[in-house]
Scaffold this active site. Sequence first.
Site: not given
Ligand code: BES
Ligand code: ZN
Ligand code: MN
Length: 527
Positions: A293, A298, A305, A316, A375, A377, A379
């Site tokens: 990824k 992000d 966020k 990210d 958010d 994104e 996947r």
């Molecule tokens: N890049 C983030 C995941 C992340 C969070 C990595 C904290 C490192 C530290 C990912 O893109 C994300 O935002 N995931 C969301 C998914 C949700 C919206 C289903 C999450 O984990 O909140």
């Molecule tokens: Zn992310």
């Molecule tokens: Mn995200």
Amino acid sequence: MSLQITVRSSTPLATALAADDELVVIGCWAFAGSSAKTDKGARRGKSAATKAGKGLSEPIAELVELDARFHGAVSAYARREDFKGKREQTLRVPTFGRVPARTIVLLGLGERDAKGVTPVEARSFAGRAARMAVTEKATALVVVVPSGIDAHLRQVAEGLTLGAYRFTKYLTGDRKPKESLSKVTVALTGKAPRDAKALTELGQRIGEAVNLSRDLSNEPANELPPAALAHAAQVVARANRLKVQVFDAKEIVRRKMHLLYAVGRGSRNEPRFVHLSYSPAGKAKKRLVFVGKGITFDSGGLSIKPAAGMGEMKHDMSGAGNMVGLMAAVAALKPSVEVHAIMACAENMPDGDAYRPGDIFGSLDGKTVEIINTDAEGRLVLADALAYAKALKPDLLVNNATLTGACLVALGSGCSAFYATSEDAAAEFGAAVKEAGEQMWRMPLIEELREAMRSDVADIKHTGDRYGGSITGALFLREFIGDVKNFVHADIAGPVTTERAFSWNPKGATGHGVLSYLSLVERAART
Ligand code: BES
Ligand code: ZN
Ligand code: MN
């Protein structure tokens, strides 16, 4: 600038005498110490060392000769400071001009396992020694490698290279380090093996490859848009004669990678798709395909966020950054397997053209996806990358991504989650992780959670329940692997950075994952 590592055969005393104005780090296995119960049979280095150190109640096997030179002052000092060679224990011994070496540091290694010293212990020791040298602002370091560790010279060189790493690119004036660690001598008590040079060179190249992944991860998003990340892959490919293909935004659309394009739409910095590959000279035993990824920043997109901690999202792209380092290491190793690395790179930003919750997109695989939360994104870009990867017909397909915050909730910040679609893949991946000395724990693909991704208007939604978030992410990715049997997804959101230096990792980006994937490649080449 690259470290200069040389190996020589020498005793700790001779080393300290010859080390002009250098820092000497001496590894010490745990010993009973005067206050602990003395189980003579279990204590190592007994016979000869104990006799030679007569007069000291509890000699440190590695130091007997050096201690004598100081009339027992070193061991007396160690005793007073309660240094027993425990893991994580260190003791700084000033030399007061008695020997040319400025400072001697004793580094505790913990109990020595009767089954033998592991390559991971060797890398960890060397990593700590190098970090110590950087902290002490030493430009030259002599590491006295105790018995057992000397059998793993490659990992010693890896550890030195990894431990010496600092990200200082953006420091100026007084903040800019004037000098850095440039020379390391590895002192072995026994004879240096004939292939010492080749082993340390390989270890150094592997360490530098992981450091490259760290550099990319630490780079701020304003300096590393998707095009720059793709460029880094091209540079590595050129330097190592690897094959590389880069698709720009137009090509991404032409190839129907609609999900990758959708995520990248809200940013002025266009997305990129990268395919690196290595083929061995002879017939390849297996084909391994890795996917990473590469979200260079992000923000969450329109589902933005919170401000606190958003800056961390420059990391990210670490999954894709790992691909660049992995391929540099593979090129150094020249294994007899085919290795592909795929990077899905985009920046997730809110904008007039950004993708929205409620949008529906097609994908390279053909499935349509209903967007729930912009958010989630990672996947999406990975779905297209996996659909591309499956066409390569891999024997083993490995995805790695900073995919979910839920993964940190589940396993903490020091351990990754991994998911596998076959027991074979799980066993092989688990063994590689263990061999590499990284922390990853297998988690289950709980089928019930798939229900929540059912969409009324498209083939699938891309998020599910709030609970089990890391698992849903894995289940969504699995939808895009077609008939690939052996699939592993590693959610590396936690350990790709660390707030506290440990083992061979300094603060910041760690490059976590690269060493495990490299072990996987080596294991595949071995069988
Ligand atoms: N890049 C983030 C995941 C992340 C969070 C990595 C904290 C490192 C530290 C990912 O893109 C994300 O935002 N995931 C969301 C998914 C949700 C919206 C289903 C999450 O984990 O909140
Ligand atoms: Zn992310
Ligand atoms: Mn995200």
